[in-house]
Design an enzyme around this catalytic site. Structure first.
Site, PDB file in Angstrom:
ATOM      1  N   LYS A   8    -114.898  54.954  49.523  1.00  0.00           N
ATOM      2  CA  LYS A   8    -113.339  55.222  49.392  1.00  0.00           C
ATOM      3  C   LYS A   8    -113.356  56.671  49.336  1.00  0.00           C
ATOM      4  O   LYS A   8    -114.008  57.312  48.862  1.00  0.00           O
ATOM      5  CB  LYS A   8    -112.801  54.141  48.392  1.00  0.00           C
ATOM      6  N   ASP A 132    -113.123  51.438  38.850  1.00  0.00           N
ATOM      7  CA  ASP A 132    -112.564  51.281  40.326  1.00  0.00           C
ATOM      8  C   ASP A 132    -113.253  50.254  40.899  1.00  0.00           C
ATOM      9  O   ASP A 132    -113.240  50.033  41.934  1.00  0.00           O
ATOM     10  CB  ASP A 132    -112.738  52.571  41.032  1.00  0.00           C
TER      11      ASP A 132
END
Length: 270
Positions: A8, A132
């Site tokens: 990401k 996350d």
């Protein structure tokens, strides 16, 4: 059974306040990138992690993939497994490779052993492993708040653009990076900014970690500027670093020769 955990990037990263528990609240947009590890599991006589690809400097029990297995094994009867992890997402880059691997393990266990866990339930397990991790259960664009664990789906796409990611041999201590941040409320959140045309992001969409990181490691600021010089519409550090990315409005950017000896990946965004 095999899964391919993706990386990401952070589109903007605002540190908004320090919490009573010592963590920090933030605002960011997580966006998935097609740079992948691979993770597979099979029933084995004892649980063991086999790693290939990029080296990881930690023992087996401290690896977040094993932690994900152990966490799930507390609530479900799971057999011992051979876990095979091939690492291609760089470590210490701010690209979420370890978190993505952990989420992939939760998803694999759910599929392989018919645990029938909803996405929300799997995100709950993932959040117990890292701030996350929950994002990677779905790996879809999301506006993240809290410590990065409160997710709101984002209905926008960067499809058609190309991303170039550069990572020098620099490691940034996340705790130290946070210690140099002065939390503040920004006029606009990353979610509001990314909904505007990409060419407007440059002076509005910021990563609060850049100031400290660039001061400590000038090579990072240099890479960012060189990406702009090469034609990037937007460039930024991701997470607390140390990877820097540039988003280009063309295919086949092919500027690898401008970054000799550095980690370089070029991918079309989706």
């Amino acid at each position: 059974m095999i899964q391919y955990p993706v990386a990401k990037i952070n589109l903007g990263l605002n540190i908004t306040e320090k919490r009573a528990d010592g963590y920090h609240n933030l605002e960011t947009v997580f966006y998935p990138i097609n740079i992948q590890d691979s993770l597979s599991i099979s029933v084995h006589k004892e649980t063991h992690l086999f790693i290939t690809g990029n080296a990881i400097d930690c023992n087996e029990q401290d690896n977040i993939v094993v932690k994900a297995y152990n966490l799930m094994a507390q609530d479900f009867e799971l057999p011992p497994l051979a876990i095979r992890l091939h690492k291609q997402i760089p470590s210490g880059a701010g690209m979420g490779g370890g978190s993505s691997d952990a989420a992939a393990m939760i998803n694999l266990l759910n599929r392989r052993f018919g645990l029938r866990l909803t996405s929300v339930a799997r995100q709950r397990y993932a959040s117990a492993l890292g701030a996350d991790c929950a994002f990677f259960i779905e790996s879809k664009p999301a506006f993240a708040t809290g410590i990065g664990n409160i997710l709101q789906p984002v209905s926008f796409s960067l499809a058609g653009f190309t991303i170039v990611i550069i990572k020098p041999a620099v490691s940034i201590n996340t705790a130290q990076a946070y210690s140099h941040i002065t939390p503040h409320k920004s006029e606009y959140s990353p979610l509001q900014i990314v909904q505007r045309p990409l060419y407007e992001w440059k002076d509005k969409l910021v990563n609060d970690f850049e100031e400290f990181a660039f001061e400590q490691y000038p090579i990072l600021a240099d890479i960012k500027q060189r990406l702009y010089d090469a034609g990037a519409v937007y460039a930024s550090m991701t997470g607390s670093g140390s990877a820097i990315y540039g988003i280009f409005n063309k295919k086949n950017v092919n500027i690898q020769e401008q970054f000799p000896g550095l980690y370089y990946k070029e991918r079309e965004l989706f």
